[in-house]
Design an enzyme around this catalytic site. Structure first.
Site, PDB file in Angstrom:
ATOM      1  N   THR A   1       0.872  -1.188   0.000  1.00  0.00           N
ATOM      2  CA  THR A   1       0.000   0.000   0.000  1.00  0.00           C
ATOM      3  C   THR A   1       0.904   1.232   0.000  1.00  0.00           C
ATOM      4  OG1 THR A   1      -0.202  -0.142   2.409  1.00  0.00           O
ATOM      5  CG2 THR A   1      -1.956  -1.129   1.106  1.00  0.00           C
TER       6      THR A   1
ATOM      7  N   LYS B   1       3.897  -6.944   3.928  1.00  0.00           N
ATOM      8  CA  LYS B   1       3.621  -5.550   3.617  1.00  0.00           C
ATOM      9  C   LYS B   1       3.237  -4.864   4.921  1.00  0.00           C
ATOM     10  CE  LYS B   1       0.397  -3.410   3.212  1.00  0.00           C
ATOM     11  NZ  LYS B   1      -0.322  -2.461   4.158  1.00  0.00           N
TER      12      LYS B   1
ATOM     13  N   THR C   1      -0.408  -3.245  10.946  1.00  0.00           N
ATOM     14  CA  THR C   1      -1.096  -3.367   9.672  1.00  0.00           C
ATOM     15  C   THR C   1      -0.195  -4.083   8.786  1.00  0.00           C
ATOM     16  OG1 THR C   1      -2.052  -1.257   9.765  1.00  0.00           O
ATOM     17  CG2 THR C   1      -2.123  -2.308   7.668  1.00  0.00           C
TER      18      THR C   1
ATOM     19  N   GLU D   1       5.987   4.478   7.518  1.00  0.00           N
ATOM     20  CA  GLU D   1       5.596   5.739   6.874  1.00  0.00           C
ATOM     21  C   GLU D   1       6.363   6.944   7.408  1.00  0.00           C
ATOM     22  OE1 GLU D   1       1.405   5.708   7.527  1.00  0.00           O
ATOM     23  OE2 GLU D   1       0.993   4.649   5.651  1.00  0.00           O
TER      24      GLU D   1
ATOM     25  N   ASN E   1      -0.111  10.703   6.328  1.00  0.00           N
ATOM     26  CA  ASN E   1      -1.353  10.250   6.938  1.00  0.00           C
ATOM     27  C   ASN E   1      -2.426  11.317   7.007  1.00  0.00           C
ATOM     28  OD1 ASN E   1      -1.044   7.386   7.688  1.00  0.00           O
ATOM     29  ND2 ASN E   1       0.819   8.207   8.606  1.00  0.00           N
TER      30      ASN E   1
ATOM     31  N   SER F   1      -6.220   6.250   4.041  1.00  0.00           N
ATOM     32  CA  SER F   1      -5.862   4.830   3.992  1.00  0.00           C
ATOM     33  C   SER F   1      -6.451   4.096   5.179  1.00  0.00           C
ATOM     34  CB  SER F   1      -4.351   4.662   3.992  1.00  0.00           C
ATOM     35  OG  SER F   1      -3.809   5.213   5.176  1.00  0.00           O
TER      36      SER F   1
END
EC number: 2.3.1.35
Lengths: 390, 390
Positions: free
Chosen positions: B152, B175, B186, B266, B385, B390
């Site tokens: 993602t 992932k 996640t 991220e 974010n 997402s």
């Protein structure tokens, strides 16, 4: 509209040279009596700053003559030298004001793990004590100077006032901009009243008021080592306050200050109220609201004006609260984006451009409700807390 | 170096049109046997995505023939329509591969609260199933395509490999870039092996490996609704693996993937290992390390290359772990900044410019230790974010 608004209080704020940025950094609030009843609540952090360790001893007998507060250093994790600095500060205040050092609360805020400059503190205490002797120390300006002296990353001083129709008054000041999470937040709050109440009554009122206000402000999930909320009663109005009425008024004053703290939270672009309804218990409601308030993904979405309710429910799912994932509703700023655990109104209908945001989560499990006030997570928060050692 | 490295596995990644950004977004990993033993662990979030609800039923008998994974949509909080989409996806895979739909795991990742485009999914399944029939589906390239299809906000695919001297192999792909917190993160992870092991043995090995690896990655404190880590064993090596040896190897593979997830979190600028030593219990060690890893003030300080150890201890103080605030040591990148709860070496000696940061906290209460891997909180995290739904 400050700690000097109730009769029987004097305040002063001075520049002791503790803050690298300069400006006012030391305040004293003196209770001139006739009574000297007090109550206080402290951080629930197990790592206590030296002034908190000291002040917990001071408050034990419910008698407080004065409170001295400094910014420019938290005096936490500074060992025995740090505790001696707190003790010496109280002694200095006591000597200048002619009171017992055991009746002097001490509060500090700033960087953890650095020794305070005791010479600067004692010089500041002498200066502030000198100001306290002047009539001007009972004016709103003096209260404002004290409120300014306790600021760290706060951008503005915070004061609140309630005048009861029955003749007594509550005043308050607060500081806090980061480490704002319950138990309590990085906040120092001084509340004053001229009502006649015992220290036991003050304690009951203060615990109820903070439970519903400061304890429900969770700006960044970080709990401070220095939080202190104190309530001093001079009895100077000569009026015995009804405890229920007083508690309601005190709660309103605390709520006013809570919202001011929220509105001035470091780097915040949104003030978010997370209201949980239909909870089985109040504890559940607080738990669920707090979990959402601590989700960085939720907080960054709000910053981006993105009504990402999936991040709300993902946070709800981390709690032990009573709920059925297929019977939860979520509304954001009045738009019902999720009903019964499924998409309802299109998320595009939500307008997140206003600073105030309300998220309502209905658990459909009972009649309890609670609101946590939080902020979004912004570039400015990251900037302030990565560039500023506090 | 992928899920196709062990004998008896085929993989495919295809573009089903689910990701708005385009690119590969649907993968199938097929176990060609002779055995079809499997184990899986799932998010502990109480709000479960539809594929997790489905896959928990599938894994109950320990038999899995294939796993289908999509990015471009989490299929969570999508009600009965969403569950039907998961079911239909498994049916489509089963039909194309000639297996039972009850032996097909389904994983999804992406935005919560949006329906998947089932037509696109089933077309993607048909395409991937076609690829699986070719010899090329057993090559590293096919494994890499599958690893790419589940990305993602990941910036790179994540694969790992272990070849045991005794003749069996473990391969893996993962992932995960946000919502990385335990229970699990996640993350979607597929692990494959050609060792001969029962599903009960696989379950033991997988739970031990994830407990020490994925469960100790806490990038942003946010727990996903979709996490699934699955382990498929084909038995194609014909070799019965020693369970202890296998568990160690599996843990190493999971650790490799964990560090890849951390390194690609991220917006992260630092990879931080928070190691707690001298804890009374392992639980205490994990609790303390996790509390620090979730402090936004600590995380922003690291981003700002500020060795602010006061924020470490303020976080420690929020836990119930056994410790004495005046007998804690903190070292950051090898510099002992705090000893016995007092300042030790000057914080200026700490160099935080390298990406890897190690914080060691010694509680002096016992012999247990644990490490949590986390990241700093950066402008890029906020940007990603707040700007990306997402």
């Amino acid at each position: 509209m400050s700690v000097t608004a109730p009769a029987g209080f004097a305040a002063a704020g001075t520049e002791a040279g503790l803050k690298k940025s300069g400006g006012l950094d030391l305040a004293i609030v003196q209770n001139l009596g006739p009574a000297s009843a007090a109550a206080a609540v402290f951080t629930s952090n197990r790592c206590l700053a030296n002034p908190v360790i000291w002040s917990k001893q001071v408050i034990a007998d419910g008698v407080v003559s004065a409170i001295v507060l400094n910014s420019g250093g938290a005096n936490c994790y500074t060992g025995s030298q740090g505790f001696q600095a707190t003790h010496a500060t109280a002694e200095a205040v006591a000597e200048h004001l002619g009171v017992s050092s055991g009746d002097v609360l001490v509060c500090s805020t700033g960087l953890i793990g650095e020794q305070l400059d005791l010479d600067a503190v004692t010089a500041g205490v002498a200066s502030a004590a000198g100001e306290l002797r002047a009539d001007a120390a009972r004016t709103p300006d003096a209260g404002l100077a004290a409120a300014r002296a306790i600021m760290t990353t706060d951008t503005r001083p915070k004061e609140a006032l309630h005048r009861a129709p029955t003749g007594w008054t509550i005043g308050g000041m607060a500081k806090g901009a980061g480490m704002l999470a319950p138990g309590l937040a990085t906040m120092l709050v001084v509340l004053t009243t001229d009502a006649q109440l015992s220290s036991a009554q003050l304690d009951v009122a203060l615990r109820e008021a903070t439970r519903l206000t400061f304890d429900r402000l969770d700006s960044d999930g970080c709990m401070s080592t220095n939080d202190t909320v104190s309530l001093l009663a001079s009895g100077a109005s000569g009026i015995e306050a009804d405890l229920t009425e007083f508690t309601e008024a005190l709660t309103a004053v605390c709520q006013d200050l809570t919202r001011q703290l929220q509105a001035d939270a470091e780097g915040a672009a949104h003030d978010v109220a997370i209201e949980v309804r239909g909870a089985k218990t109040e504890h559940d409601a607080v738990d669920v609201a707090r979990a959402v308030s601590r989700s960085n993904l939720f907080k960054t979405a709000i910053y981006g004006n993105d009504p990402n309710w999936g991040r709300v429910l993902a946070a709800v799912g981390t709690t032990d609260a009573a709920f059925d994932p297929y019977n939860i509703d979520v509304a954001i700023n009045g738009v019902q984006v999720c009903s019964g655990g499924e998409p309802d109104q299109p998320r595009e209908r939500v307008d997140l451009t206003p600073r105030d945001v309300t998220v309502i989560i209905d658990l459909h499990k009972g009649g309890e409700t609670a609101t946590i006030w939080t902020n979004d997570l912004t570039h400015e928060y990251v900037e302030e807390n990565s560039a500023y050692s506090s």
